[in-house]
Design an enzyme around this catalytic site. Structure first.
Site, PDB file in Angstrom:
ATOM      1  N   SER A 173       0.824  -1.212   0.000  1.00 31.17           N
ATOM      2  CA  SER A 173       0.000   0.000   0.000  1.00 31.17           C
ATOM      3  C   SER A 173       0.854   1.256   0.000  1.00 31.17           C
ATOM      4  CB  SER A 173      -0.886   0.044   1.248  1.00 31.17           C
ATOM      5  OG  SER A 173      -1.922  -0.868   1.130  1.00 31.17           O
ATOM      6  N   HIS A 306     -13.753   4.337  19.097  1.00 34.06           N
ATOM      7  CA  HIS A 306     -13.883   2.873  19.046  1.00 34.06           C
ATOM      8  C   HIS A 306     -13.657   2.265  20.425  1.00 34.06           C
ATOM      9  CE1 HIS A 306     -13.808   2.725  14.599  1.00 34.06           C
ATOM     10  NE2 HIS A 306     -13.055   3.796  14.719  1.00 34.06           N
ATOM     11  N   THR A 331     -19.180  15.466   5.853  1.00 35.60           N
ATOM     12  CA  THR A 331     -19.820  14.353   5.149  1.00 35.60           C
ATOM     13  C   THR A 331     -21.185  14.793   4.634  1.00 35.60           C
ATOM     14  OG1 THR A 331     -18.719  12.939   6.748  1.00 35.60           O
ATOM     15  CG2 THR A 331     -20.302  11.890   5.298  1.00 35.60           C
ATOM     16  N   LYS A 334     -20.981  16.753   1.430  1.00 29.23           N
ATOM     17  CA  LYS A 334     -20.828  15.929   0.239  1.00 29.23           C
ATOM     18  C   LYS A 334     -22.179  15.417  -0.253  1.00 29.23           C
ATOM     19  CE  LYS A 334     -16.155  14.374   0.320  1.00 29.23           C
ATOM     20  NZ  LYS A 334     -15.973  14.593  -1.096  1.00 29.23           N
ATOM     21  N   ARG A 453     -21.582  -8.783  19.090  1.00 30.10           N
ATOM     22  CA  ARG A 453     -21.023  -9.269  17.829  1.00 30.10           C
ATOM     23  C   ARG A 453     -20.022 -10.394  18.103  1.00 30.10           C
ATOM     24  NH1 ARG A 453     -16.856  -4.489  16.166  1.00 30.10           N
ATOM     25  NH2 ARG A 453     -16.395  -5.949  14.510  1.00 30.10           N
TER      26      ARG A 453
END
Lengths: 528, 391
Positions: A173, A306, A331, A334, A453
């Site tokens: 990357s 997080h 955001t 946009k 989860r």
């Protein structure tokens, strides 16, 4: 796509010959060949990760343990995440960058052709390491894609393979990013100032900087895990003076910008598609650029959202909550700009446009649940539940993946010289859209009701929504076969594409013949 | 003959299909009712819970949902109107505008103001959630792979300690037995707390990170090995409330639930008294002469709880930080030296005094390390009375 590029390759009689057969791919230095390799690699990984997801949904179809043991289930959730993030979504965007950036800025090729080859060919060995880790003693790592210490310190040799694979992918990357930045900054056609660049190029420029900034941070985190595992260090072991939460800080300092690495180029693709099919210029070009940059900068100061349940002090929680909520502003800009671009346009709804509108619609849902999750006191309830699973699949599947599909249909005629089958494309869109929502919408309810989860089994009360999600997942997976069929059909033949391809498409790539020639622009065009 | 066989085979297939459908039916959420103190059947929203914090979370979630829904309706109302009205097939000609400073400033400022408006109540809630001061009762929860341990540290019931493990039978998990209403959210020893009292939970872990979650209390706190973090709740209703481990902790992550019984003040006092009586009955007699087997069996447990974090379960310690006990001079030598070390600790090192342990526990763990990992000591057995004498 070989059928296409072969004949363009042959009439090219410049200083060097082009290898043919397998050597054409192994020794590829052409940006289009390398882009093709990246895209096929990403698709193969999408299917691999999809099969893992199928295993997960199969086990979760009913409560109880039926098909998979919890150890293997955890391996699947972990590898599904790693393969999709590092194997499918990121390489797919690099594939788009390779194909499109030289064509969109009026260059002949990428800046560093051999490094480009190397950065691709690092990926298959890394993918093999990941897949092979299922077959070593102890199996693949089961610590979750976040590889939290100290659980990741407990894992078997599969963990070391995953660490090595992520290191290699990270190196790839970084090389890709250096190449992209150099190409964009140095090889633009005369007259193309930064503020005249297509938005896709802008988003990739910013993404490449993000990658260079954070991939080394990830490498650092997993190296510390490696030395904790084998060389007696105690970075994340309290008994030796370390701190397990420090791993999370380092990981998410990478991890949150990573989220934007996976979505900013998607914004770029959508910003190319919407104006074309609205037959109207992009609304608020400069505010789009500034919004992208703002999102990138903010992405460095929100990581600990997080980690709200780790027990941060009040001031820490408040800072990260405010910073995270702030991301909603650029955001939002946009989304409003895209809607304003469509407003009073003259729209048609070919497959790329369907995917772009679908992107705005479902990505926004993921964005709105993002605002809900950013509220720290509420996140205490929702953290690590299926609500989060729903949220990030809304932004990563319906966001990044749908944009990738849209972009593929949009530029495929330029790449192959043929129009794709519009009917198949529409089937692909509608089935994906419906099954995506059948799969992931019920997960919001599961999360609100408190289903954690990464659970291989769950209480009876969660059974119906899980069964529904599993059915949806099967449908979503099968729908992707239509995509494959459509691509293969388009490569093999079909109605000849014009150079312009789309009625109102603007940008340098549409001034090239379809399929695009081997060296995109041998003499740079002049941009007014 | 052939057709008869075919018919029989068909009938068998039909029977199997009906059985499978029946099984699937029995596995559906409709096969049970709402779980008391746990999730409801196909529950759609957050629980209102039984604490002020949970009620606040429920309220702010509804507020956020309404705000998001309003934004959603406005944005997509405009977008889908445009999709419907401004299409080429309806002969709509494209307009030519592509920027408007006023509009762009407006849709930057308005969302910013909405966000600020939402942050105000959220800030108050963060401060309230983090205020663990002045508790009536402090309880330590320790996450283990894969169970919870509870220890009452301060307040009514101090000294009570027990482990809490999943009570769901294996047969239900494997599907050979029908699953109950509380499937996977039931334990052998639930945590018991009094109603209306501020309970401070001190949360830690023994091995990897776990997370202590009870949705009805609005509480979720990661349990971090080697560190303690705290949270609190004040249950306003008597009843049983359930949660699960929320941080991936290995293979049985899904099988370490949390069950909390909230009792009235009187019932709680009665429970404490009964529990303490029970513990007294089980208490050890330090004057008795213990056998080697008894001491090592007990000592292994004491070691795991108190010593293994540093000296490691393998007895090999951590090179450069914690000495190995395997082949250690102190362990293999005369018992007096070891007794002194355990009672006084070694100043200037991480080795603390363990005099808070009982003489039986100390004797057991001394005997255990003397005989574990192939150690061959001079004195094999250390008796509780040796510790009593040395104190």
């Amino acid at each position: 796509m070989s059928a296409v590029l072969d004949h363009t390759g042959h009439h090219d009689d410049h200083a060097h010959d082009h290898p043919t057969g397998w050597r054409r791919w192994l020794l590829a230095t052409n940006h289009k060949d390398i882009g093709t390799l990246y895209l096929w690699f990403a698709f193969a990984m999408l299917i691999t990760g999809g099969l893992m997801a199928f295993g997960i949904r199969l086990e979760l179809f009913r409560p109880g343990l039926q098909y998979l043991q919890p150890e293997f289930f955890n391996q699947l959730t972990t590898m599904h995440g790693l393969v999709m993030v590092f194997g499918a979504i990121m390489p797919a965007f690099v594939g788009f960058a390779n194909w499109q950036i030289p064509m969109m800025i009026g260059a002949a090729d990428m800046a560093f052709a051999r490094m480009n080859n190397f950065s691709f060919w690092l990926m298959p060995p890394a993918a093999l390491l990941l897949v092979a880790s299922f077959f070593v003693p102890g199996g693949a790592t089961a610590a979750g894609w976040t590889l939290y210490a100290p659980l990741s310190v407990q894992m078997g040799v599969g963990m070391d393979m995953a660490i090595f694979a992520v290191h290699i992918l990270g190196a790839s990357s970084i090389m890709g990013s250096i190449n992209i930045i150099t190409t964009i900054l140095n090889m633009r056609a005369p007259g193309m100032t930064l503020m005249k660049m297509p938005l896709f190029v802008w988003t990739w420029l910013i993404t490449a900087y993000l990658l260079i900034a954070v991939m080394p941070v990830l490498a650092g985190a997993i190296t510390m895990v490696l030395t904790d595992r084998h060389f007696g260090t105690s970075f994340f072991n309290a008994a030796g003076g370390g701190d397990p939460v420090m791993y999370q800080h380092i990981f998410w300092f990478f991890g949150h910008p990573e989220v934007y690495i996976m979505i900013l180029p998607a914004f770029g693709i959508v910003s190319e598609i919407i104006p074309t099919f609205s037959r109207k210029r992009l609304f608020g070009y400069s505010s789009m650029v500034y919004a992208t940059a703002s999102i990138a900068i903010l992405s460095f100061i929100v990581w600990a959202h997080h980690m709200f349940t780790t027990g941060m002090p009040v001031t820490g929680q408040l800072f990260f909550m405010y910073a995270t909520m702030l991301i909603a502003v650029p955001t939002g800009v946009k989304i409003f700009n895209w809607v304003a671009t469509m407003w009073r346009g003259s729209m048609t709804f070919e497959t790329p446009m369907l995917f772009a509108i679908g992107f705005i619609f479902v990505f926004t849902m993921g964005g709105l649940t993002g605002i809900i999750l950013s509220v720290a006191p509420l996140d205490i309830q929702l953290h690590d539940t299926y609500y989060v699973v729903a949220h990030f699949h809304y932004v990563l599947v319906a966001g990044s993946l749908f944009a990738l599909f849209g972009g593929t249909y949009y530029w495929l005629p330029k790449w192959t010289g043929h129009m794709y089958d519009e009917k198949l494309g529409k089937w692909h869109f509608w089935l994906s859209m419906i099954f995506f929502n059948v799969t992931f919408f019920p997960m919001h309810f599961l999360g609100l009701a408190g289903m954690p989860r990464r659970y291989a089994d769950y209480p009876m009360q969660f059974a119906d929504f899980n069964a529904l999600a599993s059915v949806g997942a099967l449908g979503f997976g099968l729908s992707q076969l239509i995509f494959l069929a459509c691509i293969v059909k388009c490569i093999k033949g079909g109605q000849k594409a014009t150079d312009q391809v789309w009625e109102n498409a603007e940008g340098l790539e549409w001034t090239l013949p379809s399929p695009a020639p081997w060296h995109s622009f041998e003499t740079p065009p002049t941009v007014k | 003959m052939r057709s008869e066989q075919g018919t029989r085979r068909k009938a068998a297939v039909v029977r199997a299909a009906v059985a499978a459908a029946g099984a699937a039916w029995a596995q559906g959420a409709w096969a049970v009712g709402d779980m008391p103190g746990g999730p409801g059947v196909n529950q759609l929203n957050l629980t209102r819970g039984v604490t002020r914090i949970a009620a606040d979370q429920w309220w702010i979630h509804n507020l956020l949902l309404l705000v998001c829904l309003a934004i959603f309706v406005v944005v997509f109302g405009v977008m889908f109107y445009s999709v419907w009205a401004h299409r080429k097939s309806r002969g709509h000609k494209p307009a030519d505008f592509h920027e408007s400073t006023a509009v762009e400033i407006a849709w930057t400022v308005v969302p910013f103001l909405i966000v600020v408006g939402l942050a105000i109540p959220a800030t108050r809630m963060v401060v309230e959630q983090k205020d663990t001061s002045q508790p009536d009762l402090t309880i330590k929860a320790t996450g283990y792979q894969w169970k919870w341990g509870y220890e009452y540290l301060k307040g009514d019931g101090t000294g009570i300690a027990f482990l809490s493990t999943l009570a769901t039978p294996r047969a239900q998990i494997e599907g050979t037995e029908a699953k109950s209403e509380t499937y996977l959210m039931e334990v052998d020893n639930p945590l018991v707390v009094p109603v209306g009292q501020k309970i401070r939970m001190v949360v830690t872990a023994n091995d990897v990170i776990h997370s202590w979650m009870v949705p009805a209390f609005g509480v979720k706190q990661d349990a971090i090995p080697g560190f303690v973090r705290d949270t609190w709740f004040r249950a306003e209703q008597v009843g049983t409330f359930r949660g699960q481990c929320a941080e991936l902790c290995g293979k049985d992550h899904a099988f370490m639930p949390i069950v909390v019984e909230v009792k009235s003040q009187d019932d709680y006092k009665a429970w404490v008294a009964a529990r303490q009586k029970e513990m007294l009955a089980k208490a050890d007699d330090p004057t008795k002469e213990w056998t080697l087997a008894e001491l090592t069996e007990r000592g292994a447990r004491v070691y795991a709880a108190n010593c293994a974090a540093c000296h490691q379960a393998s007895g090999k310690g951590v090179a450069g930080a914690f000495p190995a006990l395997e082949g250690s001079k102190v362990v293999l030598g005369k018992q007096d030296e070891q007794i002194a070390l355990l009672l006084k600790g070694k100043p200037g090192t991480a080795m603390a005094s363990f005099k808070q342990l009982s003489d039986v526990e100390l004797a057991a763990v001394s005997t255990y390390v003397r005989n574990a990992w192939g150690n061959k000591p001079e004195d094999t057995v250390v008796q509780p009375k040796d510790y009593t004498a040395a104190r």
